[in-house]
Design an enzyme around this catalytic site. Structure first.
Site: not given
Length: 203
Positions: A32, A71, A128
């Site tokens: 995460h 995801h 990210d």
């Protein structure tokens, strides 16, 4: 009417500091909040575009993840990734060293093509992936990637906490789940009126 129970407000809602601390804790780990740090390390380790295809195949053969791809919720590209990709490209060009952006774009393209051939499915890019090179170009050390990610979210967390505790959104404390339905009686126009920004009273 009978007097309210002395336990009506018990247990009290979580303190703001506790709720924010829980949010910070949820970002720990490479899956995460730490994913962009893993992406940056991947870019550093790879170094050159010639290694990309072999790297992607080796990671998938070993059952490992390509950090920044995939995801838990989105089954399409994360819309925030488009913004971050453009920022990475611009920052790289301004720095006179677009290599990190170019390598990121090549990894994304190559990994998607290989994944589609292997799995007959698409793998979305998430925020990210490109935030790693953006942070790099801004001169942020890798071990501060997750704290920066957390800082950016504190405003939203505290706004949510305030809404839950004081906004009258529900008649009693409730846990919200992804499959929860919006119910107008709890937070409809009668309870939570929207006031346009320009009409709000300045404090």
């Amino acid at each position: 009417m009978p007097p309210p129970s002395p336990l009506a407000k018990w247990p009290p809602p979580a303190h703001t500091y506790a709720a924010v601390a829980a949010g910070v804790g949820s970002l720990s780990g490479e899956l995460h909040g730490g994913a962009n740090a893993k992406v940056m390390q991947m870019l550093i380790d790879l170094g050159s575009p010639e290694k990309v295809a072999a790297f992607v195949n080796a990671e998938l053969d070993a059952g490992r993840k390509i950090f920044g791809l995939g995801h838990a919720v989105y089954d399409v590209d994360d819309p925030r990734a488009y913004i971050m990709a453009a920022m990475s490209k611009t920052l790289g060009e301004r720095a006179g060293n677009p290599r990190r952006y170019e390598l990121s774009a090549l990894i994304e393209k190559t990994a998607k093509e290989i994944f589609r051939k292997r799995k007959n499915a698409d793998i979305p890019v998430n925020v990210d992936f490109y935030s790693a090179s953006v942070y790099y170009y801004l001169g942020i050390p890798i071990d501060l990637f997750t704290p920066v990610f957390a800082i950016a979210r504190v405003a939203g967390w505290t706004a949510h906490i305030i809404e839950e505790q004081f906004g009258g959104a529900a008649f009693k404390p409730v846990l919200y789940r992804p499959e929860s339905d919006y119910i107008g009686d709890y937070c409809g126009p009668e309870v939570c009126e929207f006031v346009p920004l320009e009409q709000r009273r300045k404090r």
